[in-house]
Every structure is written in structure tokens, then in C-alpha cells.
Design an enzyme around this catalytic site. Sequence first.
Site, short mmCIF file in Angstrom:
data_model
loop_
_atom_site.label_atom_id
_atom_site.label_comp_id
_atom_site.label_asym_id
_atom_site.label_seq_id
_atom_site.Cartn_x
_atom_site.Cartn_y
_atom_site.Cartn_z
N THR A 23 37.83 38.69 44.29
CA THR A 23 36.39 38.54 44.50
C THR A 23 36.02 37.07 44.64
O THR A 23 35.17 36.71 45.46
CB THR A 23 35.60 39.17 43.33
OG1 THR A 23 36.02 40.54 43.19
CG2 THR A 23 34.11 39.15 43.61
N GLU B 244 40.96 30.15 32.77
CA GLU B 244 39.63 30.74 32.99
C GLU B 244 38.77 30.64 31.73
O GLU B 244 37.58 30.33 31.80
CB GLU B 244 39.78 32.21 33.40
CG GLU B 244 40.28 32.40 34.83
CD GLU B 244 40.52 33.85 35.17
OE1 GLU B 244 40.49 34.16 36.37
OE2 GLU B 244 40.75 34.67 34.26
N GLY C 97 35.58 36.46 38.45
CA GLY C 97 35.66 37.91 38.46
C GLY C 97 35.97 38.45 37.08
O GLY C 97 36.10 37.71 36.11
N ALA C 98 36.12 39.77 36.99
CA ALA C 98 36.50 40.41 35.74
C ALA C 98 37.20 41.72 36.06
O ALA C 98 36.97 42.32 37.12
CB ALA C 98 35.28 40.66 34.86
N ASP C 99 38.03 42.15 35.14
CA ASP C 99 38.74 43.41 35.30
C ASP C 99 37.98 44.56 34.65
O ASP C 99 38.13 45.71 35.06
CB ASP C 99 40.14 43.29 34.72
CG ASP C 99 40.91 42.15 35.38
OD1 ASP C 99 41.06 42.18 36.61
OD2 ASP C 99 41.31 41.21 34.67
N THR D 146 39.28 32.86 39.53
CA THR D 146 40.51 33.27 40.18
C THR D 146 40.43 34.76 40.50
O THR D 146 39.87 35.53 39.73
CB THR D 146 41.72 33.01 39.26
OG1 THR D 146 41.82 31.60 39.02
CG2 THR D 146 43.01 33.51 39.87
N GLY D 147 41.00 35.15 41.63
CA GLY D 147 41.07 36.57 41.97
C GLY D 147 40.47 36.88 43.32
O GLY D 147 39.92 36.02 44.01
N LYS E 147 34.53 48.17 38.09
CA LYS E 147 34.89 47.36 36.92
C LYS E 147 33.96 47.59 35.73
O LYS E 147 34.21 47.08 34.64
CB LYS E 147 34.88 45.87 37.29
CG LYS E 147 35.79 45.50 38.47
CD LYS E 147 37.23 45.86 38.21
CE LYS E 147 38.19 45.23 39.21
NZ LYS E 147 37.94 45.64 40.59
N LYS F 160 39.54 40.06 31.21
CA LYS F 160 39.95 39.28 32.35
C LYS F 160 41.44 38.97 32.21
O LYS F 160 42.01 39.12 31.15
CB LYS F 160 39.16 37.97 32.45
CG LYS F 160 37.69 38.19 32.81
CD LYS F 160 36.87 36.90 32.80
CE LYS F 160 37.50 35.75 33.52
NZ LYS F 160 37.84 36.07 34.93
#
Length: 240
Positions: free
Chosen positions: A36, A112, A91-93, A33-34, A130, A103
Site C-alpha cells: 500500500t 517501522e 500500512g498494517a496487516d 513499508t509494503g 485488514k 504490522k
Amino acid sequence: MDAAGGGAEALKRKAAERAAEWIRGGMTLGLGTGSTVRHLLDVIAERRAGGEWADVVGVPTSVDTERRATVLGIPLTTLAERPRIDLTIDGADEVDPELRLIKGLGGALLREKIVAAASAQLVIVADESKVVAKLGTKAPLPVEVDPFGEPVQPGFLRGLGCEPVLRRGGDGSPFVTDGRNHVLDCRFPDGIADPEGLERALALRPGIVESGLFLGMATAAVIAGADGVRVLRRGGEVAA
């Protein structure tokens, strides 16, 4: 879109294209999700339109991803039908040198993490912003909580060294996840000193459903920057 925004999107597209190299025909894919991952879905749809990956099916990690994949014509399945996933791309934060992740700023951390745990491989796609030396130095840590017990969680979380803030939607009401829970975004002034210890403490707390700490789960992280795309592997190894 301004130049900076266009540049960021171009980097995300590059990372998504590189991560797609892990995909093989016949795979069951966890679809993250997100922003990217939206580029990844575009890549998958384009390759399918070109005659590739006709037998690839996806397990979406959010209602948003499910809707977008459906519009793009990507076949979907469920964990009930495919409990073992070959590869998840998400993705990841934040990503640290040991491929530990934060995340969940998109609000899908519970699903996720369920999908990631069911996957043989987890490949992260992100841009250079990130990558951090220490988790919690840029992004808050999302903690998903049961609404009934939400009032008792901030005090507990402050005792762990953070300042929690209830996430709210655009109308000011509490943000609600796909699982009908709320999210407390937790800021750690000096970053997270002991991610593993923090994860254990959060997991033992009644009413905390899940946290955005993804530890020991990622196989690789595809990072796009101004100088190109690099692949990080656990232990800090960098592959071209």
C-alpha cells in the site's frame, strides 16, 4: 494481473490518495513499508512532479522503501538529521476498532515502530480486508528476535498461547530483517485476548527485539473498500 489482484491494487491506490491529504509542505514524512505504501510513494512523486511538496523529505522505514523512493526522486533524510517526524504514513496487516495494529508481515516492524514512535501523527492506509474485530484472528503476529537467542524463544512464546513459526525466505533459509534479525510468526488460535498484556510480556523477554503490536500509536486509519474510502479514528468513530 487478474481481476481480483487489480481490484485490490485499486483499493490500495484509493487509500493512499486519501492518506496523502494529511501531507503539508515542509513536512518530514515517515515512509512506511509494503504494497500500500508503494502506491503512496507514487502519489508523492506525482504531486512533486506537478510542483507540489518540493520541500517535503522522507525517512524510510526499510531498505526497500529507501530504494523505491530514491528511484522516484523523493528526497530522503535520516533520524540523525530529523529526529522529530511530522507524519508517518504506513500500512498494517490488521486494524481493530481501537486502532490497535498488527504490522510486520513485510519484515520491517522494528524500523517501522521506531519511526512511528518519533512521529507526531501516524496514519495507516489499508484495504477493508485488514479490519478485524480482534487482533490476531487473520494475521500472525511477527516477533523479531536476536538470532543467538532464537532457539529459546519458541517455548516461551508457546507459553503465551501461540504457535511460532520461523519465517524463511524463498531459498528456505531464515528470513533476515534489515537489522540482521530473524522473525517468528506467531499464530493465536482464538486471536489475542489481551494485546497490552502480551506486549508487556514480549518487551520484558531478553532476546526479543520487537513485536508487531502497535498499540496506542495510530492517529487514524484510512480504509478503502468496495463502497469507497472511510477514515477510522480511535474509539471507533468513523468519518467520511
